[in-house]
Design an enzyme around this catalytic site. Structure first.
Site, PDB file in Angstrom:
ATOM      1  N   LYS A   8       0.838  -1.215   0.000  1.00 56.57           N
ATOM      2  CA  LYS A   8       0.000   0.000   0.000  1.00 56.57           C
ATOM      3  C   LYS A   8       0.869   1.259   0.000  1.00 56.57           C
ATOM      4  N   GLY A  45       9.619 -21.996  15.657  1.00 58.60           N
ATOM      5  CA  GLY A  45       8.880 -22.847  16.598  1.00 58.60           C
ATOM      6  C   GLY A  45       8.351 -24.107  15.934  1.00 58.60           C
ATOM      7  N   ALA A  71      -3.179 -12.920 -12.789  1.00 62.04           N
ATOM      8  CA  ALA A  71      -3.876 -11.624 -12.676  1.00 62.04           C
ATOM      9  C   ALA A  71      -4.847 -11.676 -11.502  1.00 62.04           C
ATOM     10  N   GLY A  72      -4.325 -12.021 -10.320  1.00 59.86           N
ATOM     11  CA  GLY A  72      -5.127 -11.998  -9.096  1.00 59.86           C
ATOM     12  C   GLY A  72      -4.866 -10.702  -8.354  1.00 59.86           C
ATOM     13  N   VAL A  73      -5.069 -10.756  -7.029  1.00 60.27           N
ATOM     14  CA  VAL A  73      -4.978  -9.528  -6.236  1.00 60.27           C
ATOM     15  C   VAL A  73      -3.572  -8.933  -6.297  1.00 60.27           C
ATOM     16  N   ILE A  74      -2.560  -9.765  -6.090  1.00 61.10           N
ATOM     17  CA  ILE A  74      -1.187  -9.236  -6.064  1.00 61.10           C
ATOM     18  C   ILE A  74      -0.790  -8.730  -7.449  1.00 61.10           C
ATOM     19  N   GLU A 116      -2.804 -14.527 -17.369  1.00 62.76           N
ATOM     20  CA  GLU A 116      -3.690 -15.209 -16.417  1.00 62.76           C
ATOM     21  C   GLU A 116      -4.159 -16.534 -17.019  1.00 62.76           C
ATOM     22  N   GLY A 162      -0.831 -17.227  -6.385  1.00 59.02           N
ATOM     23  CA  GLY A 162      -1.478 -17.678  -5.158  1.00 59.02           C
ATOM     24  C   GLY A 162      -0.460 -18.010  -4.078  1.00 59.02           C
ATOM     25  N   HIS A 215     -23.254  15.669   2.778  1.00 64.43           N
ATOM     26  CA  HIS A 215     -23.160  16.057   1.370  1.00 64.43           C
ATOM     27  C   HIS A 215     -22.089  17.122   1.204  1.00 64.43           C
TER      28      HIS A 215
HETATM   29  P1  FAD Z   1       1.600 -14.093   8.253  1.00 62.70           P
HETATM   30  O1  FAD Z   1       1.351 -12.644   8.206  1.00 62.70           O
HETATM   31  O2  FAD Z   1       2.175 -14.744   7.046  1.00 62.70           O
HETATM   32  O3  FAD Z   1       2.533 -14.324   9.506  1.00 62.70           O
HETATM   33  C1  FAD Z   1       3.049 -15.573   9.803  1.00 62.70           C
HETATM   34  C2  FAD Z   1       4.322 -15.370  10.557  1.00 62.70           C
HETATM   35  O4  FAD Z   1       4.765 -16.632  11.065  1.00 62.70           O
HETATM   36  C3  FAD Z   1       5.474 -14.839   9.717  1.00 62.70           C
HETATM   37  O5  FAD Z   1       5.995 -13.704  10.319  1.00 62.70           O
HETATM   38  C4  FAD Z   1       6.485 -15.974   9.696  1.00 62.70           C
HETATM   39  O6  FAD Z   1       7.829 -15.508   9.715  1.00 62.70           O
HETATM   40  C5  FAD Z   1       6.170 -16.680  10.985  1.00 62.70           C
HETATM   41  N1  FAD Z   1       6.567 -18.080  11.003  1.00 62.70           N
HETATM   42  C6  FAD Z   1       6.381 -19.002  10.044  1.00 62.70           C
HETATM   43  N2  FAD Z   1       6.817 -20.207  10.452  1.00 62.70           N
HETATM   44  C7  FAD Z   1       7.304 -20.031  11.719  1.00 62.70           C
HETATM   45  C8  FAD Z   1       7.865 -20.889  12.674  1.00 62.70           C
HETATM   46  N3  FAD Z   1       7.999 -22.187  12.447  1.00 62.70           N
HETATM   47  N4  FAD Z   1       8.263 -20.352  13.848  1.00 62.70           N
HETATM   48  C9  FAD Z   1       8.115 -19.032  14.109  1.00 62.70           C
HETATM   49  N5  FAD Z   1       7.569 -18.168  13.229  1.00 62.70           N
HETATM   50  C10 FAD Z   1       7.158 -18.674  12.060  1.00 62.70           C
HETATM   51  N6  FAD Z   1      -4.252  -8.904   3.181  1.00 62.70           N
HETATM   52  C11 FAD Z   1      -5.154  -7.934   3.414  1.00 62.70           C
HETATM   53  O7  FAD Z   1      -6.105  -8.160   4.187  1.00 62.70           O
HETATM   54  N7  FAD Z   1      -5.038  -6.692   2.834  1.00 62.70           N
HETATM   55  C12 FAD Z   1      -4.028  -6.397   1.992  1.00 62.70           C
HETATM   56  O8  FAD Z   1      -3.952  -5.281   1.488  1.00 62.70           O
HETATM   57  C13 FAD Z   1      -3.059  -7.394   1.716  1.00 62.70           C
HETATM   58  N8  FAD Z   1      -2.021  -7.146   0.892  1.00 62.70           N
HETATM   59  C14 FAD Z   1      -1.091  -8.121   0.673  1.00 62.70           C
HETATM   60  C15 FAD Z   1      -0.047  -7.841  -0.202  1.00 62.70           C
HETATM   61  C16 FAD Z   1       0.911  -8.802  -0.456  1.00 62.70           C
HETATM   62  C17 FAD Z   1       2.049  -8.490  -1.409  1.00 62.70           C
HETATM   63  C18 FAD Z   1       0.828 -10.072   0.187  1.00 62.70           C
HETATM   64  C19 FAD Z   1       1.879 -11.116  -0.049  1.00 62.70           C
HETATM   65  C20 FAD Z   1      -0.204 -10.359   1.054  1.00 62.70           C
HETATM   66  C21 FAD Z   1      -1.182  -9.386   1.293  1.00 62.70           C
HETATM   67  N9  FAD Z   1      -2.266  -9.633   2.132  1.00 62.70           N
HETATM   68  C22 FAD Z   1      -3.210  -8.665   2.349  1.00 62.70           C
HETATM   69  C23 FAD Z   1      -2.437 -10.932   2.801  1.00 62.70           C
HETATM   70  C24 FAD Z   1      -1.976 -10.832   4.274  1.00 62.70           C
HETATM   71  O9  FAD Z   1      -0.643 -10.391   4.307  1.00 62.70           O
HETATM   72  C25 FAD Z   1      -2.110 -12.188   4.956  1.00 62.70           C
HETATM   73  O10 FAD Z   1      -3.426 -12.667   4.801  1.00 62.70           O
HETATM   74  C26 FAD Z   1      -1.794 -12.070   6.434  1.00 62.70           C
HETATM   75  O11 FAD Z   1      -0.498 -11.574   6.646  1.00 62.70           O
HETATM   76  C27 FAD Z   1      -1.948 -13.430   7.110  1.00 62.70           C
HETATM   77  O12 FAD Z   1      -1.654 -13.314   8.450  1.00 62.70           O
HETATM   78  P2  FAD Z   1      -1.086 -14.565   9.282  1.00 62.70           P
HETATM   79  O13 FAD Z   1      -0.875 -14.068  10.655  1.00 62.70           O
HETATM   80  O14 FAD Z   1      -1.962 -15.724   9.057  1.00 62.70           O
HETATM   81  O15 FAD Z   1       0.291 -14.932   8.589  1.00 62.70           O
HETATM   82  P1  NAD Z   2      -4.740 -14.888  -6.149  1.00 62.57           P
HETATM   83  O1  NAD Z   2      -5.342 -16.189  -5.832  1.00 62.57           O
HETATM   84  O2  NAD Z   2      -5.462 -13.640  -5.827  1.00 62.57           O
HETATM   85  O3  NAD Z   2      -4.400 -14.800  -7.705  1.00 62.57           O
HETATM   86  C1  NAD Z   2      -3.606 -15.740  -8.350  1.00 62.57           C
HETATM   87  C2  NAD Z   2      -3.985 -15.763  -9.821  1.00 62.57           C
HETATM   88  O4  NAD Z   2      -3.040 -16.525 -10.519  1.00 62.57           O
HETATM   89  C3  NAD Z   2      -5.350 -16.382 -10.062  1.00 62.57           C
HETATM   90  O5  NAD Z   2      -6.110 -15.545 -10.879  1.00 62.57           O
HETATM   91  C4  NAD Z   2      -5.014 -17.704 -10.744  1.00 62.57           C
HETATM   92  O6  NAD Z   2      -6.008 -18.127 -11.650  1.00 62.57           O
HETATM   93  C5  NAD Z   2      -3.723 -17.347 -11.442  1.00 62.57           C
HETATM   94  N1  NAD Z   2      -2.868 -18.492 -11.737  1.00 62.57           N
HETATM   95  C6  NAD Z   2      -2.658 -19.613 -11.004  1.00 62.57           C
HETATM   96  N2  NAD Z   2      -1.744 -20.400 -11.610  1.00 62.57           N
HETATM   97  C7  NAD Z   2      -1.368 -19.760 -12.750  1.00 62.57           C
HETATM   98  C8  NAD Z   2      -0.438 -20.056 -13.786  1.00 62.57           C
HETATM   99  N3  NAD Z   2       0.299 -21.168 -13.763  1.00 62.57           N
HETATM  100  N4  NAD Z   2      -0.317 -19.169 -14.804  1.00 62.57           N
HETATM  101  C9  NAD Z   2      -1.051 -18.021 -14.827  1.00 62.57           C
HETATM  102  N5  NAD Z   2      -1.938 -17.703 -13.871  1.00 62.57           N
HETATM  103  C10 NAD Z   2      -2.083 -18.542 -12.831  1.00 62.57           C
HETATM  104  O7  NAD Z   2      -3.300 -14.921  -5.454  1.00 62.57           O
HETATM  105  P2  NAD Z   2      -2.207 -13.800  -5.304  1.00 62.57           P
HETATM  106  O8  NAD Z   2      -2.509 -12.642  -6.155  1.00 62.57           O
HETATM  107  O9  NAD Z   2      -0.912 -14.504  -5.444  1.00 62.57           O
HETATM  108  O10 NAD Z   2      -2.388 -13.378  -3.793  1.00 62.57           O
HETATM  109  C11 NAD Z   2      -2.209 -14.360  -2.752  1.00 62.57           C
HETATM  110  C12 NAD Z   2      -3.103 -14.075  -1.592  1.00 62.57           C
HETATM  111  O11 NAD Z   2      -2.712 -12.883  -0.945  1.00 62.57           O
HETATM  112  C13 NAD Z   2      -4.541 -13.925  -2.016  1.00 62.57           C
HETATM  113  O12 NAD Z   2      -5.266 -14.985  -1.468  1.00 62.57           O
HETATM  114  C14 NAD Z   2      -4.999 -12.647  -1.416  1.00 62.57           C
HETATM  115  O13 NAD Z   2      -6.127 -12.840  -0.595  1.00 62.57           O
HETATM  116  C15 NAD Z   2      -3.849 -12.150  -0.563  1.00 62.57           C
HETATM  117  N6  NAD Z   2      -3.673 -10.729  -0.902  1.00 62.57           N
HETATM  118  C16 NAD Z   2      -4.653  -9.867  -0.543  1.00 62.57           C
HETATM  119  C17 NAD Z   2      -4.549  -8.539  -0.893  1.00 62.57           C
HETATM  120  C18 NAD Z   2      -5.644  -7.611  -0.518  1.00 62.57           C
HETATM  121  O14 NAD Z   2      -6.467  -7.968   0.313  1.00 62.57           O
HETATM  122  N7  NAD Z   2      -5.703  -6.417  -1.078  1.00 62.57           N
HETATM  123  C19 NAD Z   2      -3.461  -8.094  -1.616  1.00 62.57           C
HETATM  124  C20 NAD Z   2      -2.489  -9.008  -1.987  1.00 62.57           C
HETATM  125  C21 NAD Z   2      -2.606 -10.331  -1.617  1.00 62.57           C
END
Ligand code: FAD
Ligand code: NAD
Length: 479
Positions: A58, A122, A189-192, A211, A279, A452
């Site tokens: 962000k 852990g 072409a998903g969220v990321i 995609e 994904g 408004h």
């Molecule tokens: P995580 O945040 O992945 O945290 C898990 C933690 O566990 C990590 O710090 C890891 O180091 C630690 N860990 C792993 N294994 C061990 C172990 N064995 N011992 C100790 N520590 C360990 N979600 C949104 O809602 N809004 C967004 O805008 C958004 N943007 C995103 C953008 C990107 C680029 C990405 C990749 C993800 C985004 N997400 C977003 C998804 C969001 O980041 C995750 O859904 C969220 O962080 C999940 O939280 P969690 O606590 O389950 O896991």
């Molecule tokens: P995603 O599931 O959103 O999108 C992945 C896309 O890749 C899908 O459209 C899928 O059909 C496509 N795909 C899968 N295999 C493929 C292949 N071999 N070739 C071409 N396309 C292929 O996953 P992401 O964008 O990687 O994000 C991962 C997770 O992180 C999501 O579940 C999302 O919830 C979370 N996230 C959330 C936010 C947010 O909330 N704004 C932002 C970033 C990530």
């Protein structure tokens, strides 16, 4: 044997750190085990979300949008800006500073709430013991009455596009480019893909998204998905559906990607960088010993019930590790729910009202059921829509793309879902989520007084439109 805690969280992301703070607030003796290191090589908290996910993405989305606006969005307001220039390393440094500020904040919150931060990796053993391996290679054993697994998720790799950390990268690598890649390929072409594609497109890249699926954002309300695709396409994101990548290989500083298009024809593209974002998968590697007795579900996630309890008494799992959307707010609310249940409260979480947002511009946000889901459920429904082009505030801001779509039950008028493409859609959809939590009808929202001029008025007008009473657009039917 070392200390004994009431609860040990393994993982310090939104699921783990938020749950740990809530459990400590409730008077429990809490530890949180976290292995992650920040860019400075020091132990960090906050997980994917704060370090390499929600927050840094962000930060770059906001910075890149300002750059884009400065170059292309000001003339319409009568403002001439010349000499607008880009300093990518400064933009990345700003992002890193925000991450540092927030992750340091978690460390302070742990101190303030008395949560013990155990640095290391852990592993859950039988009988709710946790082995932690630190950097020095020393293993320490801890005991707890409850263990909460919160180790999140990791990006899925595809063998056809092996990452080298420089030319072919995952989302973490794409937050670190030191210069704008002239041609950027994105697989998925998903969220990321859409968010990071938007960042680098605004900064000047030519962006192509490949995609695999034939449909765009298939889990979303399809009317809204089509609207989003049209708008993002107009911005220059080249989204190609139905593409099967067969190889991506680095040749003389470029990435050659071969794929078949939606008609099955072989195609080839040359990119300066490629992001693989197809994904994420639950991070269970090395997390628990075989004799724990923990069950996984069919998709390799830790199997849990509606309150995040696993099949092993006293062991819980939250966040990306378990069923449901991989979202930070879903993870953190699960952390809170589990903390409260461990403390003896009857906490529940409403999984029907977890909003989802894609932070492109315009944003794409939704809560509740899509029209496709309502149709499938067989219940009668009605739809109200209001386009931002008819909103005075959107016009004033020159931000008129998109619309609000509200779906309500034909019988009860209760709101079933809200889907928005538009500026500030994330914040607007949250207003409807609150209303839905309290069982609001479309009429209830229509009867409320909205300030408004605000973008929120579009939500009210969509609610009025559900029953044919919208004021600022022609209604499809009048009652
Ligand atoms: P995580 O945040 O992945 O945290 C898990 C933690 O566990 C990590 O710090 C890891 O180091 C630690 N860990 C792993 N294994 C061990 C172990 N064995 N011992 C100790 N520590 C360990 N979600 C949104 O809602 N809004 C967004 O805008 C958004 N943007 C995103 C953008 C990107 C680029 C990405 C990749 C993800 C985004 N997400 C977003 C998804 C969001 O980041 C995750 O859904 C969220 O962080 C999940 O939280 P969690 O606590 O389950 O896991
Ligand atoms: P995603 O599931 O959103 O999108 C992945 C896309 O890749 C899908 O459209 C899928 O059909 C496509 N795909 C899968 N295999 C493929 C292949 N071999 N070739 C071409 N396309 C292929 O996953 P992401 O964008 O990687 O994000 C991962 C997770 O992180 C999501 O579940 C999302 O919830 C979370 N996230 C959330 C936010 C947010 O909330 N704004 C932002 C970033 C990530």
């Amino acid at each position: 044997m070392s200390d004994k805690f009431d609860v040990i969280f393994i993982g310090g992301g939104p699921g783990g750190y938020v749950g740990a703070i809530r459990a400590a607030q409730l008077g429990l003796a809490v530890a949180c085990v976290e292995k992650m290191k920040g860019k400075d090589g020091k132990a960090t908290l906050g997980g994917t979300c704060l370090n390499v996910g929600c927050i840094p993405s962000k930060a770059l989305l906001d910075s890149s949008y300002k750059f884009h606006e400065a170059r292309e969005g000001l003339a319409v307001h009568g403002i001439t800006a010349s000499g607008v220039a880009l300093d990518v390393p400064a933009m990345i440094r700003r992002k890193d500073d925000i991450v540092k500020q927030l992750t340091s904040g978690i460390t302070q919150l742990f101190k303030a709430n008395g949560v013990t931060h155990i640095k290391g990796s852990g592993k859950l053993l039988a009988d709710r013991r946790v082995a932690v391996l630190d950097d020095a290679g020393t293993e320490t054993l801890y005991e707890a009455s409850h263990v909460v697994l919160a180790t999140g998720s990791v990006p899925i790799d595809i063998p056809v596009a092996p990452q080298d950390g420089q030319y072919i990268v995952d989302s973490t690598g794409a937050l670190e480019f030191s210069e704008v890649p002239p041609r950027l390929g994105i697989i998925g072409a998903g969220v990321i893909g859409l968010e990071l594609g938007s960042v680098w497109k605004r900064l000047g890249s030519d962006v192509v998204l490949l995609e695999a699926m034939d449909s765009f954002l298939p889990a979303m309300d399809q009317f809204i998905a089509k609207e989003a695709k049209k708008t993002l396409g107009r911005q220059g994101l080249d989204i190609r559906l139905g593409c099967r990548v067969s190889t991506a290989s680095v040749k003389e500083g470029k990435v050659e990607v071969r794929y078949s298009d939606k008609d099955g024809n072989p195609q080839q593209e040359l990119f300066d960088r490629v992001i693989v974002c197809v994904g994420r998968k639950p991070n269970t590697a090395g997390l628990f010993a075989e004799d724990c007795g923990l069950s996984l579900d069919q998709r390799g996630r830790i199997a849990v019930d509606g309150q995040c309890a696993t099949n092993v008494p006293g062991v819980w799992a939250v966040g990306d590790l378990v069923r449901g959307p991989m979202l930070a707010h879903k993870a953190s609310e699960e952390g809170v729910m589990v903390a409260e249940r461990i403390a003896g409260h009857k906490a529940q979480m409403n999984y029907d009202l977890v909003p989802g947002v894609i932070y492109t511009h315009p944003e794409v946000a939704s809560v509740g059921l899509t029209e496709e889901q309502v149709k499938e459920s067989g219940q009668a429904y009605k739809v109200g829509m209001f386009p931002f082009v008819a909103s005075g505030r959107a016009l004033a801001a020159n931000d008129t793309a998109g619309l609000v779509k509200l779906i309500a039950s034909e019988e009860s008028d209760r709101i079933l879902g809200c889907h928005i493409v538009g500026a500030s859609a994330a914040d607007l959809v949250q207003q409807v989520a609150i209303a839905m939590e309290y069982g609001a009808t479309a009429e209830d929202i229509g009867m409320m007084v909205f300030g408004h001029p605000t973008l929120s008025e579009a939500v009210r007008e969509a609610a009025l439109a559900v029953n044919g009473h919208a004021i600022h657009i022609a209604n499809r039917k009048k009652r």
